[in-house]
Design a protein around this motif. Structure first.
Motif, PDB file in Angstrom:
ATOM      1  N   LEU A 180       0.819  -1.217   0.000  1.00 21.36           N
ATOM      2  CA  LEU A 180       0.000   0.000   0.000  1.00 21.36           C
ATOM      3  C   LEU A 180       0.847   1.259   0.000  1.00 21.36           C
ATOM      4  O   LEU A 180       1.777   1.393   0.799  1.00 21.36           O
TER       5      LEU A 180
ATOM      6  N   VAL B 224      -2.189   5.343   2.986  1.00 28.05           N
ATOM      7  CA  VAL B 224      -2.840   4.873   4.210  1.00 28.05           C
ATOM      8  C   VAL B 224      -4.358   4.938   4.074  1.00 28.05           C
ATOM      9  O   VAL B 224      -5.075   4.083   4.601  1.00 28.05           O
TER      10      VAL B 224
ATOM     11  N   ALA C  74      -6.187   1.831   3.013  1.00 28.46           N
ATOM     12  CA  ALA C  74      -6.034   0.595   3.787  1.00 28.46           C
ATOM     13  C   ALA C  74      -7.365   0.024   4.258  1.00 28.46           C
ATOM     14  O   ALA C  74      -7.634  -1.182   4.112  1.00 28.46           O
TER      15      ALA C  74
ATOM     16  N   VAL D 177       0.080  -7.056   5.316  1.00 33.22           N
ATOM     17  CA  VAL D 177       0.523  -5.769   4.760  1.00 33.22           C
ATOM     18  C   VAL D 177       2.049  -5.757   4.775  1.00 33.22           C
ATOM     19  O   VAL D 177       2.664  -5.853   5.840  1.00 33.22           O
TER      20      VAL D 177
ATOM     21  N   ALA E 165      -1.011   1.791   7.819  1.00 36.85           N
ATOM     22  CA  ALA E 165      -2.086   0.960   7.270  1.00 36.85           C
ATOM     23  C   ALA E 165      -2.436  -0.165   8.248  1.00 36.85           C
ATOM     24  O   ALA E 165      -3.619  -0.464   8.476  1.00 36.85           O
TER      25      ALA E 165
END
Ligand SMILES: O=C(O)C(=O)C[C@H](O)[C@H](O)COP(=O)(O)O
Length: 213
Positions: A16, A19, A22, A39, A49
């Motif tokens: 990612l 953020v 997320a 993650v 995240a």
């Protein structure tokens, strides 16, 4: 607590950059039947995240991937990760994983690495990079001499190759990123991601002789 390996046939591997993406992304994965969400700590956004998913996504079991150092293991635990995944294993890293008290999946790609971790009492491991390091035939060969270690193979696995892993007695689940195409994430197309997650969550049904999920 149930092992993150036993929640679904697939652990999505998430990278990612933002953020803000997320929470909706993790919600789409959970809605699609993939509650364990890894993650990777490859981006600046990763720890934030993890924090957001842990706090806001009901039903998610968030973990941290690409844990390379003891410091990262501590930081991920502090952010709210409930399991830790490493691509490979060093002594100091295993020590740090154990110290967190969390579930963890140390990375292995050789029989000797598997045996070294097994001597420490560890029975759940990542097999990485799965396709490049021998694929399903490697794990199949390991199942007879080392029947008491369970793996989450990850790296290059596709919806087409996943069933050959999931059919093995020593494979609990597989890891992969195919349900998170870059274009769908960029377009915030959570419906598409939920649909791909749902298809992944049903993969075990397709394994020869496998137990329907
Ligand atoms: O960074 C890590 O610790 C990893 O786990 C690497 C992952 O194996 C891949 O990111 C999985 O992604 P695909 O190979 O695209 O399915």
């Amino acid at each position: 607590m149930t092992s993150p390996l036993d929640l679904a046939p697939v652990v999505p591997v998430v990278v990612l950059d933002d953020v803000e993406a997320a929470v909706p992304l993790a919600r789409a994965l959970v809605a699609g039947g993939l509650p364990a969400v890894e993650v990777t700590l490859r981006t600046e956004a990763a720890l934030g995240a993890i924090e957001r998913i842990a706090a806001e996504v009901e039903g998610a079991r968030v973990g941290a991937g690409t844990v390379l150092t003891p410091e990262q293991a501590k930081a991920a635990a502090a952010a709210g990760a409930t399991f830790l995944v490493t691509p490979g294993t060093t002594e100091s890293l295993v020590g740090a994983l154990q110290e967190t008290g969390l579930d963890f999946l140390p990375g292995t790609s050789t029989v000797s690495e598997v045996l070294r971790l097994r001597e420490l009492g560890i029975r759940e491991m990542k097999f990485f990079p799965a396709e490049a390091a021998g694929g399903a035939p490697f794990l199949k060969s390991l199942a007879s001499p080392v029947p008491d270690v369970r793996f989450c193979p990850t790296g290059g696995i596709t919806p087409e190759s996943a069933p050959s892993y999931l059919a093995l007695p020593n494979v609990a689940c597989v890891g992969g990123s195919w349900m998170l195409p870059g274009a769908s994430v960029a377009a915030r197309d959570w419906g598409q991601i939920e649909a791909l997650a749902r298809a992944a969550s049903r993969l075990r049904d397709k394994t020869a002789g496998g137990t329907p999920a």
